[in-house]
Motif scaffolding. Sequence first.
Motif, PDB file in Angstrom:
ATOM      1  N   SER A  40      -5.886  -0.499  -1.163  1.00  5.01           N
ATOM      2  CA  SER A  40      -5.304   0.825  -1.311  1.00  5.01           C
ATOM      3  C   SER A  40      -5.768   1.492  -2.611  1.00  5.01           C
ATOM      4  CB  SER A  40      -3.786   0.671  -1.297  1.00  5.01           C
ATOM      5  OG  SER A  40      -3.180   1.908  -1.141  1.00  5.01           O
ATOM      6  N   ILE A  41      -5.869   0.694  -3.671  1.00  2.00           N
ATOM      7  CA  ILE A  41      -6.317   1.237  -4.962  1.00  2.00           C
ATOM      8  C   ILE A  41      -7.777   1.682  -4.884  1.00  2.00           C
ATOM      9  CG2 ILE A  41      -6.821   0.621  -7.367  1.00  2.00           C
ATOM     10  CD1 ILE A  41      -4.295  -1.102  -7.329  1.00  2.00           C
TER      11      ILE A  41
ATOM     12  N   ASN B  30      -1.930  -8.928  -4.239  1.00  2.00           N
ATOM     13  CA  ASN B  30      -1.892  -8.607  -2.812  1.00  2.00           C
ATOM     14  C   ASN B  30      -3.148  -7.844  -2.386  1.00  2.00           C
ATOM     15  OD1 ASN B  30      -1.200  -7.029  -0.350  1.00  2.00           O
ATOM     16  ND2 ASN B  30       0.688  -8.203  -0.593  1.00  2.00           N
ATOM     17  N   PRO B  31      -3.875  -8.354  -1.378  1.00  2.00           N
ATOM     18  CA  PRO B  31      -5.142  -7.716  -0.982  1.00  2.00           C
ATOM     19  C   PRO B  31      -4.957  -6.281  -0.463  1.00  2.00           C
ATOM     20  CG  PRO B  31      -4.545  -9.492   0.535  1.00  2.00           C
ATOM     21  CD  PRO B  31      -3.606  -9.578  -0.614  1.00  2.00           C
ATOM     22  N   LEU B  32      -3.829  -6.039   0.178  1.00  2.00           N
ATOM     23  CA  LEU B  32      -3.563  -4.706   0.715  1.00  2.00           C
ATOM     24  C   LEU B  32      -3.447  -3.676  -0.420  1.00  2.00           C
ATOM     25  CD1 LEU B  32      -3.225  -3.677   3.564  1.00  2.00           C
ATOM     26  CD2 LEU B  32      -0.749  -3.944   3.343  1.00  2.00           C
TER      27      LEU B  32
ATOM     28  N   ASP C 209       0.825  -1.214   0.000  1.00  2.00           N
ATOM     29  CA  ASP C 209       0.000   0.000   0.000  1.00  2.00           C
ATOM     30  C   ASP C 209       0.858   1.263   0.000  1.00  2.00           C
ATOM     31  OD1 ASP C 209       0.845  -0.809   2.485  1.00  2.00           O
ATOM     32  OD2 ASP C 209      -0.887  -0.010   3.567  1.00  2.00           O
ATOM     33  N   VAL C 210       1.971   1.225   0.743  1.00  2.00           N
ATOM     34  CA  VAL C 210       2.862   2.385   0.804  1.00  2.00           C
ATOM     35  C   VAL C 210       3.505   2.630  -0.560  1.00  2.00           C
ATOM     36  CG1 VAL C 210       4.846   3.373   1.985  1.00  2.00           C
ATOM     37  CG2 VAL C 210       3.293   1.841   3.217  1.00  2.00           C
ATOM     38  N   MET C 211       3.938   1.520  -1.186  1.00  2.00           N
ATOM     39  CA  MET C 211       4.563   1.642  -2.513  1.00  2.00           C
ATOM     40  C   MET C 211       3.573   2.201  -3.526  1.00  2.00           C
ATOM     41  SD  MET C 211       7.170  -1.538  -3.067  1.00  2.00           S
ATOM     42  CE  MET C 211       5.979  -2.850  -2.953  1.00  2.00           C
ATOM     43  N   PHE C 212       2.301   1.750  -3.403  1.00  2.00           N
ATOM     44  CA  PHE C 212       1.301   2.239  -4.355  1.00  2.00           C
ATOM     45  C   PHE C 212       1.109   3.746  -4.212  1.00  2.00           C
ATOM     46  CE2 PHE C 212      -3.141   3.488  -5.042  1.00  2.00           C
ATOM     47  CZ  PHE C 212      -3.199   3.299  -6.415  1.00  2.00           C
ATOM     48  N   LYS C 213       1.018   4.206  -2.972  1.00  2.00           N
ATOM     49  CA  LYS C 213       0.795   5.639  -2.743  1.00  2.00           C
ATOM     50  C   LYS C 213       1.962   6.457  -3.298  1.00  2.00           C
ATOM     51  CE  LYS C 213      -2.348   4.944   0.990  1.00  2.00           C
ATOM     52  NZ  LYS C 213      -2.295   4.252   2.281  1.00  2.00           N
ATOM     53  N   LYS C 214       3.162   5.932  -3.099  1.00  2.00           N
ATOM     54  CA  LYS C 214       4.356   6.630  -3.599  1.00  2.00           C
ATOM     55  C   LYS C 214       4.333   6.658  -5.132  1.00  2.00           C
ATOM     56  CE  LYS C 214       7.987   8.861  -3.234  1.00  2.00           C
ATOM     57  NZ  LYS C 214       7.948  10.170  -2.563  1.00  2.00           N
TER      58      LYS C 214
END
Lengths: 529, 317
Positions: B104-105, B98-100, B56-61
């Motif tokens: 996040s999306i 990955n469910p997280l 989730d952190v990587m996605f936001k970045k």
Amino acid sequence: MKKKEIISRSIRRSGHPAARLITLRQVISGIVFIGFVLLFLGGEKLSVFLAAILPPFQLMPALIRSITQPAALFIAGLMFIILITLIFGRVYCSFLCPLGTLQDIVTVLARRTGRKPAYAFSRPQNILRYTVLALTVAALFTGILWLANLLDPYSFTGRIFSHFFQPLLVWSYNLGIILLRPLNIFLYPKQTASIPLPDMAIAAFFLLTILYLSVKYGRLYCNTLCPAGAFLGLLSHVSIFRLALSKERCSKCNRCESVCKAGCINPQTASIDMSRCVGCCNCLDACSMSAINYRLAWRRTKSTSWSPARRGFIFGSFAVAGTLLAVFHRDIRNVAGIVLASSDPPVTPPGSLNVERFSQTCTACCLCVTACPTSVLTPSFLDYGPVGLLQPKMNYEKSYCDYECNVCGKVCPTGAISRITLADKKLTQIGEAKLRKDICVVYVNHNNCGACGEVCPTHAIRFTDRENILYPEIDKQYCIGCGACQLACPTTPRSIVVHPHPVHKKADKYIAPKPTADSKKPSDKDFPF
Amino acid sequence: MTTSDKFSRREVLSKGLTLGLMAGGILILGKPDFLIARDRPSAIPDLVAVRNGEPDVMFKKAVELMGGMNLFVRKGQTVAVKPNIGFPRVPEVGATTNPLLVKSIVESCYAAGAKRVYVFDNVVTATSGNTRNCYRLSGIEQAAKAAHGIVVPMDDFSYRKVTIPGGKTLKTVEVHKLILDSDVFINVPVLKHHSSTHLSIAMKNLMGIVKNRMEYHLTGLDQCIADFCLYRKPDLNVVDAYRVLMSNGPAGPSNPQYANVQMKKTLLMSKDIVAVDAAAAKIFGKEPEDIGYIQIAHRQKTGNMNLKELKIVTFTM
């Protein structure tokens, strides 16, 4: 005038022992019947739970299980059925038999819609029913189950659920799902087995005939074609409690005769044929003169006929049955079964051990068909040969056997599919997939396909890389014959097909190579681009 | 108030008129974002890669590096999010997205003003794979629902037949209505080994929105996978390379203990489905040219697999 008054009063009296007996029958048979509805339609968990409770108290499963794979509960169930019949007569037919209850329900419904049939005494069809019984038993003991499969009331009720009610329920559920979609409510659709047309036709014919007969003539099926009814009828000849019609008190109003679904009361001779009486107790309530009594046999009225010939017949039957039980041995039993078995039998479910054992134990109640989550178990017609008419088979054209499931063995009442652990099931080779390289698209067109390998749960399909094209090969020692590859194969006809093992084998366990030690850690220092 | 701040009547009139004309002109042209949030193609990277963080952190970045979710999702739009939920496997096996990340999306779509966000996949049925098992075991159903995503199970009656312009092998295909009817389509594959196509990434993931996927297998997987992209490319591809299944894909073992997974802890994001597949192949340790469908799609001008020609933004957390 006076008589009519008495009659009308007698009908309305409440709290009369007979009325209470009828209420008791309605409550117990109702609970049992709802239990059967839930057993067949209540979903996996409920089915497994109820399968341990209800079938042991059904004559045919209890009998077959006690003979083939004795289990305490089934032997107890069989003893219980025999015992209550010896004490009370054929109360089984009115209290425990789901087909009996179904007939009663339909009769009540028919009455509500204005049909008020007045039943009449009929002659016993002794030759017919005892011939059916003798043939069924003889066939059963020589390894042919088709008569039992067709006529056993429990198994037939099962097929009513699996052939009609379950598809109906699933279709309406799925229709409901479609209707809910525009409202942004999304539910998981359900699956149902596809029933072959002949099976459907046979079930429909029997169902309509039985229901028509029951509305028109009462429990005629139970006293002619039902082998369980005939067998229990034999026992109830000597039951301790019996219904007796007192000639002295009888006013010949024929009321009892008109409510007797079994057609076994003859007021003219003041006789009640206990071998046909299904113990519904309607006559007790109907008689305004209290001329009918349900009491210990040794106090029975003289009017009940006693025939030495009949007694001889009863003992004769017991002797024959006893002899058959005594000579009962796998090899003897199987003679006819082996001769008549199909030379090309289908794949049988895991736990059935071998085709022969399965087709000689299964009564085609189709409980496994309704419980199977992937609907791979579908009824067959003549796939097993005349021996195993209607018995379920693994139908790989429509579905596959779920690797993570062993429900069929958990619900099977007769033990045709034995209960095996999931670990055992995963290594039970019920058949073997064979690849036809002459029609497989990868070998023919040199295009990647790999549909079979994607779904194989046991690593039985391995791919060889030649110029970036992946060619499938089968490692048959790992194959368990689940049919996933066959279902996934896109060619017509399928390039990969499961061939049945008439005797199930044990597959090798695939040992996965251990993941390398550093696999849990990030392996790259930076991006490779 | 000083005199220099005062406007003369003439000035007010002329400036007001100019502003009014500009506003009117913009409205007529129908591109009010021309001035406000103008797309500057040069500013948007072709590919964003983030590593060494939680999904989730990587996605936001990655979204931040890409230029924000508003580039892809506008207010009131419906969004179809298509993760890989094809197999009844727990997330630890690496066979499913990955469910997280999915959660996040969905959250960021709603934050960008989406009206509805659908999450769905077409499961591979012959692997104890009824939809229910796959959706639940993968953890995606719970994750998506927690973010108020609408989880849609697959069925046989929600597809429409479409024609693929220029499809070489795949001419027509039945596509799920949600893809056809949603405003935005976000593809969220997981990078994993695949027994039939070497790798399963973004393009391969699109087999989960069609009904007659067996036609792909029958007529040649690689060509069909590439052909589909001629019909519809996702508006955004987010590749989950957090936990990568290195062998025995696409299903992987049911017991995560035996799963050959590598913690690559990487996330890739791009509008170019070919570029994102090429980058993911590299992450896996394979060359894009060796993957049939990547090469075909590149040849068919669906996207660019030559990563050297692309503007790539990388970030290590």
